[in-house]
Design an enzyme around this catalytic site. Sequence first.
Site, PDB file in Angstrom:
ATOM      1  N   TYR A   1      49.051  36.774  35.778  1.00  0.00           N
ATOM      2  CA  TYR A   1      47.775  36.131  35.436  1.00  0.00           C
ATOM      3  C   TYR A   1      47.877  34.657  35.801  1.00  0.00           C
ATOM      4  CZ  TYR A   1      44.333  33.645  32.649  1.00  0.00           C
ATOM      5  OH  TYR A   1      43.324  32.797  32.270  1.00  0.00           O
TER       6      TYR A   1
ATOM      7  N   GLU B   1      39.794  32.299  37.224  1.00  0.00           N
ATOM      8  CA  GLU B   1      40.910  33.157  36.821  1.00  0.00           C
ATOM      9  C   GLU B   1      41.180  34.227  37.861  1.00  0.00           C
ATOM     10  OE1 GLU B   1      41.111  33.993  32.162  1.00  0.00           O
ATOM     11  OE2 GLU B   1      39.126  34.399  32.998  1.00  0.00           O
TER      12      GLU B   1
END
Lengths: 381, 289
Positions: free
Chosen positions: A101, A189
């Site tokens: 991530y 993101e």
Amino acid sequence: MKLHEYQAKGVFADAGIPTPASELADSVDGVLAAAGEIGYPVAVKAQVQVGGRGKAGGIKLVESDEEAREAAESILGMDLKGIHVDQVLVEEAVDFVNELYVGVTMDRGEGKPVAMVSTRGGVNIEEVAEEDPDAIVREHVDPAFGMHPYQARKAVYEAGVDRAVANDVASVLRTLYQLWDDKDGADAEINPLMVTSDDEVIAADAVMNIDEDALFRQPEIAEMEDESASGDELEEKADEYGFDYVRLDGNVGIIGNGAGLVMTTLDLVDYYGGAPANFLDVGGGAKAERIANALDMVFSDDNVDSVVFNIFGGITRGDEVARGINEALEQFDEIPKPVVVRLAGTNWEEGLEILNEDLVTVEQTLEDAVQRAVDYAEVEA
Amino acid sequence: MSVLVDDDTRVIVQGITGGEGNFHAEQMIEYGTNVVAGAVPGKGGQEVHGVPVYDTVEGAAREEDADASVIFVPPAFAGDAVFEALDAPIDLAVAITEGIPTQDMARVNKRLQEVDTRLIGPNCPGIITPGEAKLGILPGNIFSSGNVGLVSRSGTLTYQVVDNLTDRGLGQTTAIGIGGDPIIGTDFVDALELFEADEDTEAVVMCGEIGGEDEEQAAKYIAEYMDTPVAGFIAGRTAPPGKRMGHAGAIVSGSGTGTAESKINALNDAGVPVGDTPEEVADAVEDLL
């Protein structure tokens, strides 16, 4: 403003972040053609702005024309958490060994940007943040200087990213920060950032939210806005009128000026035993036309049984508000729902003189106005 | 009698030739605020409401010996206008503008740490010491002079609560609207510190709302450092999680902090009574005094 996955991926790819081969399609034939071009296996992914698309059946991995057709037929046209799916992204299925991530957002508590890395990608990162905050490495960035290369490397090493891909991940993180900065991002993101067996890193998903207040200097992004993204006609209408509007499930319509006062009005409706139908902030300095639009908005909601108008003028002037209410209501032979008005602050006396009291109920205090609107709604309901 | 501003404060209005700047400069002057200059690039040499206009804030500050500036500049240019005030320099800058891009404010925030200027706002109604000076857009007529300090994240909610206070004879030392944006200059803790140090402030009202953790931090500060009693109000109890309610700041993340409940609990734990309605806040203040 939220970009669709395919839009965000386009922005990321243009900046040099590796993304899987993909094509947008809006028909079964389009999906088959795209899959043929990319080569199986491919993922068919609904392009709607909701979380948890996979779990809701909006993402399917397919290995043949037959499966692709089935997936396209089931996903195109489906309702995903209330939003109609018109488009899918057909995307090369990446064979990965690891999921990471990376993200960038504004840390409001610190008042500065923060870049984040975690080796626990591919899952709901908010849950990770809650259960195991240390699994996400956070690096604050000085907005005047931007993210230094060493900061990206440091975050990646600290997160424990495999050394073979550490430099590439650091480079993706820094590019992501730069994009976030250049495009006035609110959040950017990649989850997951996939690592392949050949030690390549690929952005398998892409999230990009843009600061609405900065759209004036991001014309290319502003053009990408999908007016139907919320899937709610009233919220789309509110966008057109430029209102801050949130639809709720009660029956007392609420219009006011200033977020804090409107929220307080909602809370008071609840306090007096009613249920708010919406949050609608007309903003500061609203002129008559804007007030009329606000009433049009609230009348358009079938759930609304009464309306309370709560204006405390500062920059907003009571006479303008009163003119707007008159204009909106004088068009009707019969007022659709009872309207209670409370005016205070700048020019409230002038406002009350102008206001056509045959059309509305006037109350002097916030408490009385809310109680009256709740009473009317009960009678109606 | 006050914090930050009084009738000696010498005020510049940035953007005095614009619609809002012009209207509210006049209102401020009528209220008795000592407005000594305007600052608008390219408009130097003009006069508005009897006040000289300068091309730069620095020029206005130097020539008119000003120590505060109120900023009515459109959002696209407001970040730059705040920087100009900080660099003039000015002791107190009050930014009224709503809708300044957050990244511009992050840069302003960084600069604030390097200078002595205090910033109030942006996206705020300003600051008022009743009967002496108002810097901003607050409707002067609802305020009255007294011994209650007020700090609020929301403009119109400030007016509502002040109305309830004034109505029953509870006047104010100073009211500060700190603004609802995610990144602001003066925050609750800063304002509470000022009121705690002010001899005339005998009780403080703090109006918060959902989103962020500023109220929770304020609660900690109150518990640890304040002798002056505080009453509170939190807007947004009925706000659904995940929805943005107007202010950029007013969003509940759904992760347990930033909700009305967590804020009310934090304040209650710090001994702060929190009213269910603005009327109840006024009741609480009466009890505290």
